[in-house]
Design a protein around this motif. Structure first.
Motif, PDB file in Angstrom:
ATOM      1  N   UNK A  65       0.852  -1.185   0.000  1.00 33.61           N
ATOM      2  CA  UNK A  65       0.000   0.000   0.000  1.00 33.61           C
ATOM      3  C   UNK A  65       0.891   1.239   0.000  1.00 33.61           C
ATOM      4  N   UNK A  66       0.524   2.181  -0.849  1.00 32.53           N
ATOM      5  CA  UNK A  66       1.238   3.458  -0.870  1.00 32.53           C
ATOM      6  C   UNK A  66       0.300   4.529  -1.414  1.00 32.53           C
ATOM      7  N   UNK A  67       0.751   5.763  -1.366  1.00 35.50           N
ATOM      8  CA  UNK A  67      -0.055   6.871  -1.868  1.00 35.50           C
ATOM      9  C   UNK A  67      -0.213   6.732  -3.379  1.00 35.50           C
ATOM     10  N   UNK A  68      -1.459   6.531  -3.835  1.00 33.97           N
ATOM     11  CA  UNK A  68      -1.745   6.481  -5.260  1.00 33.97           C
ATOM     12  C   UNK A  68      -1.563   5.124  -5.903  1.00 33.97           C
ATOM     13  N   UNK A  69      -1.363   4.070  -5.097  1.00 32.54           N
ATOM     14  CA  UNK A  69      -1.142   2.707  -5.626  1.00 32.54           C
ATOM     15  C   UNK A  69      -0.182   2.706  -6.821  1.00 32.54           C
ATOM     16  N   UNK A  70       1.006   3.272  -6.597  1.00 28.59           N
ATOM     17  CA  UNK A  70       1.987   3.436  -7.667  1.00 28.59           C
ATOM     18  C   UNK A  70       3.005   2.298  -7.672  1.00 28.59           C
ATOM     19  N   UNK A  71       3.428   1.922  -8.884  1.00 26.72           N
ATOM     20  CA  UNK A  71       4.541   1.001  -9.086  1.00 26.72           C
ATOM     21  C   UNK A  71       5.582   1.771  -9.887  1.00 26.72           C
ATOM     22  N   UNK A  72       6.563   2.371  -9.207  1.00 29.01           N
ATOM     23  CA  UNK A  72       7.568   3.147  -9.950  1.00 29.01           C
ATOM     24  C   UNK A  72       8.259   2.286 -10.997  1.00 29.01           C
ATOM     25  N   UNK A  73       8.648   2.910 -12.097  1.00 25.65           N
ATOM     26  CA  UNK A  73       9.351   2.170 -13.144  1.00 25.65           C
ATOM     27  C   UNK A  73      10.619   1.550 -12.576  1.00 25.65           C
ATOM     28  N   UNK A  74      11.004   0.425 -13.116  1.00 32.11           N
ATOM     29  CA  UNK A  74      12.181  -0.286 -12.613  1.00 32.11           C
ATOM     30  C   UNK A  74      13.424   0.592 -12.659  1.00 32.11           C
ATOM     31  N   UNK A  75      13.466   1.526 -13.608  1.00 33.42           N
ATOM     32  CA  UNK A  75      14.633   2.407 -13.748  1.00 33.42           C
ATOM     33  C   UNK A  75      14.604   3.576 -12.777  1.00 33.42           C
ATOM     34  N   UNK A  76      13.503   3.732 -12.032  1.00 39.49           N
ATOM     35  CA  UNK A  76      13.364   4.891 -11.154  1.00 39.49           C
ATOM     36  C   UNK A  76      14.177   4.754  -9.881  1.00 39.49           C
ATOM     37  N   UNK A  77      14.634   3.554  -9.577  1.00 44.97           N
ATOM     38  CA  UNK A  77      15.480   3.367  -8.403  1.00 44.97           C
ATOM     39  C   UNK A  77      14.716   3.179  -7.115  1.00 44.97           C
ATOM     40  N   UNK A  78      13.405   3.008  -7.173  1.00 45.03           N
ATOM     41  CA  UNK A  78      12.645   2.758  -5.949  1.00 45.03           C
ATOM     42  C   UNK A  78      12.968   1.367  -5.421  1.00 45.03           C
ATOM     43  N   UNK A  79      13.269   1.258  -4.133  1.00 46.49           N
ATOM     44  CA  UNK A  79      13.653  -0.019  -3.549  1.00 46.49           C
ATOM     45  C   UNK A  79      12.484  -0.727  -2.863  1.00 46.49           C
ATOM     46  N   UNK A  80      11.551   0.018  -2.334  1.00 47.15           N
ATOM     47  CA  UNK A  80      10.493  -0.587  -1.530  1.00 47.15           C
ATOM     48  C   UNK A  80       9.521  -1.406  -2.378  1.00 47.15           C
ATOM     49  N   UNK A  81       8.853  -0.752  -3.330  1.00 42.98           N
ATOM     50  CA  UNK A  81       7.886  -1.463  -4.162  1.00 42.98           C
ATOM     51  C   UNK A  81       8.585  -2.527  -5.003  1.00 42.98           C
ATOM     52  N   UNK A  82       9.754  -2.201  -5.559  1.00 44.26           N
ATOM     53  CA  UNK A  82      10.487  -3.172  -6.367  1.00 44.26           C
ATOM     54  C   UNK A  82      10.834  -4.423  -5.589  1.00 44.26           C
ATOM     55  N   UNK A  83      11.260  -4.251  -4.337  1.00 44.18           N
ATOM     56  CA  UNK A  83      11.592  -5.416  -3.511  1.00 44.18           C
ATOM     57  C   UNK A  83      10.355  -6.270  -3.259  1.00 44.18           C
ATOM     58  N   UNK A  84       9.222  -5.625  -3.010  1.00 46.08           N
ATOM     59  CA  UNK A  84       7.992  -6.378  -2.764  1.00 46.08           C
ATOM     60  C   UNK A  84       7.566  -7.161  -4.001  1.00 46.08           C
ATOM     61  N   UNK A  85       7.679  -6.540  -5.176  1.00 48.10           N
ATOM     62  CA  UNK A  85       7.316  -7.224  -6.419  1.00 48.10           C
ATOM     63  C   UNK A  85       8.213  -8.441  -6.638  1.00 48.10           C
ATOM     64  N   UNK A  86       9.516  -8.251  -6.480  1.00 54.65           N
ATOM     65  CA  UNK A  86      10.440  -9.369  -6.692  1.00 54.65           C
ATOM     66  C   UNK A  86      10.208 -10.487  -5.672  1.00 54.65           C
ATOM     67  N   UNK A  87       9.979 -10.126  -4.416  1.00 58.53           N
ATOM     68  CA  UNK A  87       9.743 -11.141  -3.383  1.00 58.53           C
ATOM     69  C   UNK A  87       8.474 -11.939  -3.687  1.00 58.53           C
ATOM     70  N   UNK A  88       7.425 -11.227  -4.101  1.00 55.28           N
ATOM     71  CA  UNK A  88       6.158 -11.903  -4.386  1.00 55.28           C
ATOM     72  C   UNK A  88       6.283 -12.854  -5.566  1.00 55.28           C
ATOM     73  N   UNK A  89       6.989 -12.436  -6.606  1.00 59.42           N
ATOM     74  CA  UNK A  89       7.084 -13.240  -7.831  1.00 59.42           C
ATOM     75  C   UNK A  89       8.111 -14.355  -7.685  1.00 59.42           C
ATOM     76  N   UNK A  90       9.287 -14.035  -7.138  1.00 55.08           N
ATOM     77  CA  UNK A  90      10.386 -14.991  -7.120  1.00 55.08           C
ATOM     78  C   UNK A  90      10.359 -15.919  -5.904  1.00 55.08           C
ATOM     79  N   UNK A  91       9.909 -15.438  -4.761  1.00 55.19           N
ATOM     80  CA  UNK A  91       9.931 -16.237  -3.531  1.00 55.19           C
ATOM     81  C   UNK A  91       8.563 -16.854  -3.244  1.00 55.19           C
ATOM     82  N   UNK A  92       7.527 -16.028  -3.282  1.00 49.29           N
ATOM     83  CA  UNK A  92       6.190 -16.531  -2.967  1.00 49.29           C
ATOM     84  C   UNK A  92       5.501 -17.178  -4.158  1.00 49.29           C
TER      85      UNK A  92
END
Length: 741
Positions: A595-622
């Motif tokens: 959950x974040x303000x505006x339900x945003x998924x920053x582009x992979x090149x944007x350097x965001x670590x929080x949402x990117x880490x959650x996406x990778x964990x969900x896809x690769x681990x879970x």
């Protein structure tokens, strides 16, 4: 899938030649070696012709095995019938006993056709496991006597009494053969690729070789010399006596077979027993056994457990062992007579000990069922199979009666919480607690009950009338059902509530927040209690402990043990009005949320670590199968984008820069969906579509989509109308979620 659901799958279990040759054929040889001495010993113990035991072993293997509803159960002369058959032989003679066996078989077939055997599935697992343990102890003690060179008695106490004498008359030959067999059984599994050859077969072969090489003096298998058959004759005696004998043999043989089938099911993961079919097969076997002068047949747990332990997979193991017995007795009797009885006893000794499972005891102790287990096992050991089962059932029924009539009563201030079944046996304690409450207060009687009888309703209603007559006020708050309210309206419930699916969402805020002033706590309150009186979150936590926790505890416990296995990654806005589990009707462990303000998924090149880490964990681990991006109406982030109201230099302004591609998409000429929505809501829809595109910039997401293991979905929640829509990213439009027809 539970045992009952798997019961019909047994007929479709693969049983081709590879399975038969690799598993069933070796197991049948082990069974054959064990069944011969057991069959001879049972017949000898009752005074029946030795050939009667062999006949029943062959019929139990070939006929009952082929027709059986419990493919891995092995049938033969019934161990639980020894005392009964011995008395019948003494009273009527063997030919008449054969006739009684035939009639008992007919009765068993009739019982099987009525479907009565299903009642056995109602047995407590503690009773079945206690029966396993009791039989295991009985087998081990009896076979220990044989290992020491003696002859086993029919009961455990008698065998225990024999042990001191056998130890005093130490016989090195039988002890050596038995010890070798036991040692091989225990050590063989540690040998590499040992599973290719069954351990019992190796144990018997090693012990036989030892006896032969050292010329030890041991008792060996003794096959009967005569192959003559004894045909049935009508019993002489009163009709009542004969009918009683027939019914007794039929019931005891049926009970032993069905209990053995249920117990055998707990030893393997293959097809479950079809008990009606098994009872018909047992009856057919007894009809043939009686007609040919054989011993009464039943399913035997000792043979069945050996069958499972030897790796059998289908009914062919039982059929083959019956064939081997017939061939061996007719053609290879001299070779079989080389096998020492103490070696076979050593095999059965280990089999018996394995039936006493320490892990089962721990599990039953955790579930407070150890007393039932102990009562059953003790009864089987001291008195016999049926007596032990009856003892276990009696203890289980008493415990069930206590649990069904027991309720817990807790008092906190002037709130009285009652849980369980409220019947006349437990109402006295409740009334005593109610009468201790101070007069003139507002009392909340919170009922978490699944049953309320008339006596309990009358007692509560009488106390309520008296309490309110003296100036107090009583509020009856029923949480899970309305037993009291229905009784108050003259429409009492007649049965316990049928268990239905538990709700997946458990937050009754409107219920308890509306009655927060109805309850007062004691004058001396702790700081936590004082805070709870004014803090909605603390009140909510208290109500969770009181109401929701008992409902979700089983789910959360399982999740804690097994770990989380969500199927969806749910990315949505931090808006407090969006409750993911509510709008998806999901519960604990179902959604992995970001959950974040505006339900945003920053582009992979944007350097965001929080949402990117959650996406990778969900896809690769879970290994989630779906990623959902959910926007909503009246979104503050979208309004800030439209109006540019976020202050420059603020964290919010910096974060919303990740939504600039959504603005570009919103103003594109192809964005024509949702024309009837306000501007900010149309932007919210376009924003969801853009975040789906942004997700494709993550390599793990692209790879999972290409592999067909992941799908992306857009969702939009209309808060004011409580409507959920799917987002069409091609036109930035909305599609209704249709209910299935």
């Amino acid at each position: 899938m539970n045992h009952l659901q798997r019961s019909n799958a047994g007929e479709h279990t693969p049983h081709g030649p590879p399975v038969i040759l690799r598993h069933d054929l070796p197991a049948s040889f082990v069974l054959f070696l064990i069944s011969i001495p057991m069959s001879l010993g049972i017949a000898h113990a009752t005074g029946a012709p030795l050939m009667a035991g062999i006949i029943s072993a062959v019929i139990g293997g070939v006929v009952v095995g082929a027709l059986s509803g419990a493919p891995l159960q092995i049938s033969g002369p019934g161990t639980g019938l020894v005392v009964i058959v011995a008395s019948l032989v003494a009273q009527f003679g063997w030919a008449a006993t054969a006739a009684i066996t035939l009639a008992a078989g007919v009765l068993q077939i009739a019982l099987g056709l009525t479907g009565i055997s299903r009642l056995v599935m109602s047995l407590s697992p503690a009773v079945v496991q206690g029966m396993l343990a009791g039989i295991g102890v009985s087998i081990a003690v009896g076979q220990l006597v044989v290992v020491l060179g003696g002859t086993a008695a029919p009961t455990v106490p008698a065998n225990v009494a024999l042990l001191p004498g056998e130890l005093a008359q130490f016989q090195p030959g039988p002890v050596a053969a038995g010890a070798v067999a036991i040692a091989v059984l225990l050590l063989w599994p540690r040998v590499p690729r040992a599973s290719l050859v069954p351990a019992p077969l190796v144990a018997v072969a090693a012990a036989t070789a030892l006896v032969h090489v050292l010329h030890l003096d041991v008792a060996r298998v003794d096959l009967p010399d005569s192959h003559a058959l004894v045909f049935p004759e009508m019993p002489r005696g009163s009709a009542g006596t004969v009918v009683t004998a027939v019914v007794t043999v039929a019931l005891v043989a049926s009970m032993e077979s069905l209990l053995s089938a249920v117990a055998t099911d707990r030893l393997h993961d293959g097809p479950r027993a079809r008990l009606d079919k098994e009872l018909v097969a047992q009856g057919t076997g007894n009809v043939l056994a009686g007609a040919l002068g054989g011993f009464p047949i039943s399913g035997g747990l000792a043979r069945s457990s050996t069958n499972v332990a030897s790796g059998a997979k289908t009914r062919y193991a039982a059929v083959f062992q019956g064939v081997w017995i017939a061939v061996a007795v007719l053609a290879f009797a001299p070779a079989l007579e080389l096998i020492p009885l103490s070696a076979l006893a050593g095999v059965l000794f280990v089999v018996g000990l394995k039936l006493v499972s320490i892990s089962r005891m721990r599990n039953l102790l955790q579930h407070r069922e150890l007393l039932v287990y102990a009562a059953t096992a003790t009864g089987v050991v001291l008195f016999g199979l049926l007596e032990g089962v009856v003892a276990g059932l009696a203890v289980a029924l008493l415990r069930a009666l206590y649990r069904l009539t027991h309720c817990s009563v807790s008092v906190e201030g002037n709130r009285v919480c009652v849980r369980g079944s409220l019947v006349f046996l437990g109402v006295g304690r409740l009334v005593r607690e109610l009468r201790r409450l101070p007069l003139g207060q507002t009392v909340v009687l919170e009922l978490h009950i699944d049953y309320l009888d008339h006596a309990s309703y009358e007692a509560i209603d009488d106390w309520r009338e008296g309490y309110e007559r003296l100036g107090g006020r009583v509020q009856v708050d029923e949480v899970h059902d309305s037993w009291f309210d229905r009784a108050d309206q003259g429409k009492p419930g007649r049965h316990k509530t049928l268990p239905g699916p538990l709700p997946r969402w458990f937050a009754p805020w409107s219920h308890w927040q509306g009655t927060q002033d109805a309850v007062t706590l004691p004058a001396q309150r702790s700081s936590v209690e004082q805070s709870a009186a004014s803090d909605p979150m603390l009140r909510g936590m208290r109500e969770f402990e009181r109401r929701s926790a008992p409902l979700v505890r089983p789910f959360l416990h399982e999740l804690a043990v097994r770990g989380q296995r969500p199927q969806q990654l749910f990315i949505t806005c931090a808006d407090s009005r969006v409750v993911p589990n509510l709008i998806t009707t999901s519960g604990p462990g179902d959604l992995f949320c970001v959950r974040n303000i505006g339900n945003l998924v920053p582009m992979a090149s944007a350097g965001d670590r929080s949402v990117g880490a959650a996406v990778e964990y969900a896809v690769e681990i879970l290994n989630v199968s779906t990623i959902v991006v959910c926007g909503h109406s009246d979104c503050g982030a979208m309004k800030a984008l439209v109006t540019g109201s976020a202050s420059r230099g603020s964290h919010l302004h910096s974060w919303l820069r990740n939504a600039e591609p959504s603005l570009i998409r919103f103003h594109a000429p192809t964005s024509g969906g949702c024309a009837d929505l306000p501007v900010a809501d149309r932007l919210a829809v376009a924003n969801v579509a853009q975040q789906l595109d942004n997700l494709l910039g993550y390599p793990s997401v692209r790879e999972a989509i290409a592999a067909g293991t992941l799908t992306l979905k857009g969702m939009y929640f209309d808060i004011s109308n409580a409507r959920v829509y799917l987002v069409d990213p091609d036109r930035n439009g909305l599609e209704p979620v249709h209910s299935p027809a």
